[in-house]
Design a protein around this motif. Sequence first.
Motif, PDB file in Angstrom:
ATOM      1  N   ASP A 293     -20.228  63.975 110.783  1.00 11.78           N
ATOM      2  CA  ASP A 293     -18.892  63.002 110.420  1.00 11.78           C
ATOM      3  C   ASP A 293     -18.912  61.634 110.904  1.00 11.78           C
ATOM      4  N   VAL A 294     -19.573  61.334 112.143  1.00 11.92           N
ATOM      5  CA  VAL A 294     -19.919  59.976 112.339  1.00 11.92           C
ATOM      6  C   VAL A 294     -20.655  59.136 111.434  1.00 11.92           C
ATOM      7  N   TRP A 295     -21.717  59.842 110.716  1.00 15.18           N
ATOM      8  CA  TRP A 295     -22.512  59.211 109.862  1.00 15.18           C
ATOM      9  C   TRP A 295     -22.144  59.133 108.481  1.00 15.18           C
ATOM     10  N   GLU A 296     -21.321  60.053 108.062  1.00 14.91           N
ATOM     11  CA  GLU A 296     -20.941  59.960 106.743  1.00 14.91           C
ATOM     12  C   GLU A 296     -20.497  58.859 106.054  1.00 14.91           C
ATOM     13  N   PRO A 297     -19.761  58.018 106.651  1.00 12.61           N
ATOM     14  CA  PRO A 297     -19.304  56.771 105.847  1.00 12.61           C
ATOM     15  C   PRO A 297     -20.400  55.804 105.739  1.00 12.61           C
ATOM     16  N   LEU A 298     -21.265  55.911 106.639  1.00 10.30           N
ATOM     17  CA  LEU A 298     -22.458  54.793 106.711  1.00 10.30           C
ATOM     18  C   LEU A 298     -23.320  55.187 105.733  1.00 10.30           C
ATOM     19  N   LEU A 299     -23.686  56.459 105.581  1.00 10.27           N
ATOM     20  CA  LEU A 299     -24.471  56.817 104.383  1.00 10.27           C
ATOM     21  C   LEU A 299     -23.808  56.955 103.174  1.00 10.27           C
ATOM     22  N   ALA A 300     -22.615  56.726 102.877  1.00 11.24           N
ATOM     23  CA  ALA A 300     -22.054  56.528 101.703  1.00 11.24           C
ATOM     24  C   ALA A 300     -21.969  55.134 101.190  1.00 11.24           C
ATOM     25  N   VAL A 301     -21.867  54.142 102.325  1.00 14.98           N
ATOM     26  CA  VAL A 301     -22.030  52.891 102.016  1.00 14.98           C
ATOM     27  C   VAL A 301     -23.485  52.673 101.466  1.00 14.98           C
ATOM     28  N   ALA A 302     -24.484  53.145 102.187  1.00 11.94           N
ATOM     29  CA  ALA A 302     -25.922  52.802 101.938  1.00 11.94           C
ATOM     30  C   ALA A 302     -26.190  53.390 100.530  1.00 11.94           C
ATOM     31  N   ASP A 303     -25.641  54.481 100.156  1.00 10.22           N
ATOM     32  CA  ASP A 303     -25.912  55.044  98.840  1.00 10.22           C
ATOM     33  C   ASP A 303     -25.278  54.108  97.836  1.00 10.22           C
ATOM     34  N   ALA A 304     -24.080  53.498  97.983  1.00 13.62           N
ATOM     35  CA  ALA A 304     -23.433  52.641  96.957  1.00 13.62           C
ATOM     36  C   ALA A 304     -24.315  51.495  96.789  1.00 13.62           C
ATOM     37  N   ALA A 305     -24.934  50.908  97.917  1.00 10.04           N
ATOM     38  CA  ALA A 305     -25.581  49.762  97.725  1.00 10.04           C
ATOM     39  C   ALA A 305     -26.804  50.033  97.166  1.00 10.04           C
ATOM     40  N   GLY A 306     -27.744  51.098  97.269  1.00  9.18           N
ATOM     41  CA  GLY A 306     -28.798  51.305  96.608  1.00  9.18           C
ATOM     42  C   GLY A 306     -30.133  50.636  97.199  1.00  9.18           C
ATOM     43  N   ASP A 307     -30.980  50.575  96.063  1.00 11.08           N
ATOM     44  CA  ASP A 307     -32.437  49.888  96.432  1.00 11.08           C
ATOM     45  C   ASP A 307     -32.919  50.783  97.759  1.00 11.08           C
TER      46      ASP A 307
ATOM     47  N   MET B 133     -12.405  33.790  83.139  1.00 10.35           N
ATOM     48  CA  MET B 133     -13.938  33.718  83.264  1.00 10.35           C
ATOM     49  C   MET B 133     -14.472  34.855  84.107  1.00 10.35           C
ATOM     50  N   SER B 134     -15.184  35.786  83.817  1.00  9.37           N
ATOM     51  CA  SER B 134     -15.666  36.941  84.394  1.00  9.37           C
ATOM     52  C   SER B 134     -16.528  36.407  85.607  1.00  9.37           C
ATOM     53  N   THR B 135     -16.505  37.349  86.624  1.00 13.28           N
ATOM     54  CA  THR B 135     -17.423  36.874  87.825  1.00 13.28           C
ATOM     55  C   THR B 135     -18.757  38.052  87.814  1.00 13.28           C
ATOM     56  N   ALA B 136     -19.972  37.525  88.099  1.00 16.57           N
ATOM     57  CA  ALA B 136     -20.946  38.463  88.137  1.00 16.57           C
ATOM     58  C   ALA B 136     -20.803  39.305  89.202  1.00 16.57           C
ATOM     59  N   PRO B 137     -21.366  40.627  89.113  1.00 17.53           N
ATOM     60  CA  PRO B 137     -21.135  41.883  89.969  1.00 17.53           C
ATOM     61  C   PRO B 137     -22.056  41.225  91.101  1.00 17.53           C
ATOM     62  N   ILE B 138     -21.311  41.666  92.406  1.00 14.35           N
ATOM     63  CA  ILE B 138     -22.212  41.535  93.560  1.00 14.35           C
ATOM     64  C   ILE B 138     -23.153  42.466  93.835  1.00 14.35           C
ATOM     65  N   ASN B 139     -24.401  42.292  94.050  1.00 13.27           N
ATOM     66  CA  ASN B 139     -25.461  43.084  94.200  1.00 13.27           C
ATOM     67  C   ASN B 139     -25.261  43.431  95.763  1.00 13.27           C
ATOM     68  N   GLY B 140     -25.083  44.987  95.801  1.00  8.92           N
ATOM     69  CA  GLY B 140     -24.799  45.397  97.321  1.00  8.92           C
ATOM     70  C   GLY B 140     -25.788  45.361  98.298  1.00  8.92           C
ATOM     71  N   ALA B 141     -27.128  45.607  97.603  1.00  7.38           N
ATOM     72  CA  ALA B 141     -28.359  45.932  98.600  1.00  7.38           C
ATOM     73  C   ALA B 141     -28.627  44.553  99.139  1.00  7.38           C
ATOM     74  N   VAL B 142     -28.618  43.417  98.093  1.00  3.75           N
ATOM     75  CA  VAL B 142     -28.994  42.190  98.505  1.00  3.75           C
ATOM     76  C   VAL B 142     -28.138  41.327  99.322  1.00  3.75           C
ATOM     77  N   LEU B 143     -26.604  41.856  99.295  1.00  6.05           N
ATOM     78  CA  LEU B 143     -25.691  41.474 100.264  1.00  6.05           C
ATOM     79  C   LEU B 143     -26.137  42.027 101.699  1.00  6.05           C
ATOM     80  N   LEU B 144     -26.154  43.326 101.665  1.00  6.19           N
ATOM     81  CA  LEU B 144     -26.720  44.063 103.121  1.00  6.19           C
ATOM     82  C   LEU B 144     -27.713  43.124 103.659  1.00  6.19           C
ATOM     83  N   ASP B 145     -28.401  43.075 102.810  1.00  9.91           N
ATOM     84  CA  ASP B 145     -29.949  42.331 103.309  1.00  9.91           C
ATOM     85  C   ASP B 145     -29.461  40.973 104.240  1.00  9.91           C
ATOM     86  N   GLU B 146     -28.400  40.133 103.556  1.00  9.53           N
ATOM     87  CA  GLU B 146     -28.178  39.056 103.863  1.00  9.53           C
ATOM     88  C   GLU B 146     -27.308  39.107 105.211  1.00  9.53           C
TER      89      GLU B 146
END
Length: 379
Positions: free
Chosen positions: A234-248, A1-14
Motif C-alpha cells: 500500500d505504501v509503495w504502490e503510488p510511487l511505483l505507479a509514478v515510476a512506471d509512468a516516467a519510464g526509462d 501553439m502546442s507545447t512539447a510533451p514533458i519527458n517524465g524520466a528526465v524531469l525526475l532526474d532533474e
Amino acid sequence: MSTAPINGAVLLDEIEAFHRRFNAFPTEAAYVAVVLWNAHTHLLDAFESTPRLAFLSPEPGSGKTRGLEICGTLVPQPMVAVNASPAALFRAVSGMEAGRPTILFDEIDTVFGPKAKDNEELRGLLNAGHRRTGVSYRCVGDGGQQTVQAFPSYAAVAVAGLGWLPDTILTRSIVIRMRRRAPNEHVEAFRSRIHEPEGRALRDRLAAWADSVRDRIEGAFPEMPEGVSDRPADVWEPLLAVADAAGDGWPQRAREACVELVAAAAAGDKASLGIRLLTDLRDTVFSGADRMPTAQILAGLNSIDEAPWADMGGKPLDSRQLAKRLGEYVTADNQPIKARNIRTGTGVVKGYYASDLHDAWRRYCPMAARSATPATPAD
C-alpha cells in the motif's frame, strides 16, 4: 501553439539532482524514494492512499529539516506545520477551497517523542489521512444543537524528527534514516531567496507532467517486487505507479529502492518484542533444532548481543515471561504455544518444540537467509 510533451524520466532526474545539491541522503534508494514521493503529491486523487515520508535520525544536525525544506519547494500547497494544533490542521485539510495542502511537519518528536504527552487527535488525523476515503469526525454547532460531521482527512504528509514514530504512523511511512554528514560529504548551502524559485520551477513542470499522465496512472496496479505485500505494498504502490509512468530507468530503480527500504524498515522495527523474540528463537537459538529445554532457550536468548532479553526491567528474561510472550501466539492447530515435556538422558524437563513455533515463524518473522523449517525429530 502546442507545447512539447514533458519527458517524465528526465524531469525526475532533474529533481533528483536538485535534492543532491543540498541533501546527503544515506543511500541511493533514499533519493529515489523522495523524488517519487515528491511527484506523487501532485497525483493524490489518482491513488487510494498516500504514504507518509519520514526523515528520522538519532541526533540533531543530520539534515532532516533541510530534506523537508527542499521537499517544500517541490510539492503543491506546502504547509509547514511546526507546533500546529490539531484543530488548525483539520481545518486546513478539510478546507479544500484553498487547495489541499501538503503538510510538512518538522520536529515531530515534540508531538510523539518519549517526553511528549500522547497526542491522539493528531495521530488520528495522520492515520485517517493515509486513505483517500479517510475522514475525521468532529462535533459542530453550539450547545444542544451540536451534530457530528465528517471532515476529509486525505493529504500528503512529510515529517522530520528525532527518534522514532508511533507504529500506526511508522507502518504507513517511507522512512529515511538520516545521519550527520561525514567529512568527505559536501552539499551546497541552501539559500531560500536564490534556490526556492528553482525548486518552484521544477514543481510547476512536475505538476504539468502529472496532469499529462493522470489518466494513465489512475486505477493502475503496478507490479510489486517479490515479497512486498500488505501494508508495504500500500505504501509503495503510488510511487511505483509514478515510476512506471516516467519510464526509462525509473521503474527498475523504484523497485530496487522499494525492496531495500522495506527490508530496512523490517530490520529496524521496534514495534513488537514478540516478533523479535520469535525471530531470535528461529535464527539464533533453535537454528534448526527440533526441540529445546526452557533453560537452554533462556541461556541462548540472554547471551545474544544487542538483544533486550538480558535486561527486561532490570532482570534477565525468565521462564514465566517467556511463557507469557509465546502464549500470545498459536500453533498451526490454533492452540496457544506452551512449554511441553521433553525427555532427555537424565529425565523429563519443560521446553518448546520447533513444530509448535513454525506457524508463527512463517506468519510473523522476516524471511530468513536459511530455512526455518523444523528439523525432523530424532527417533
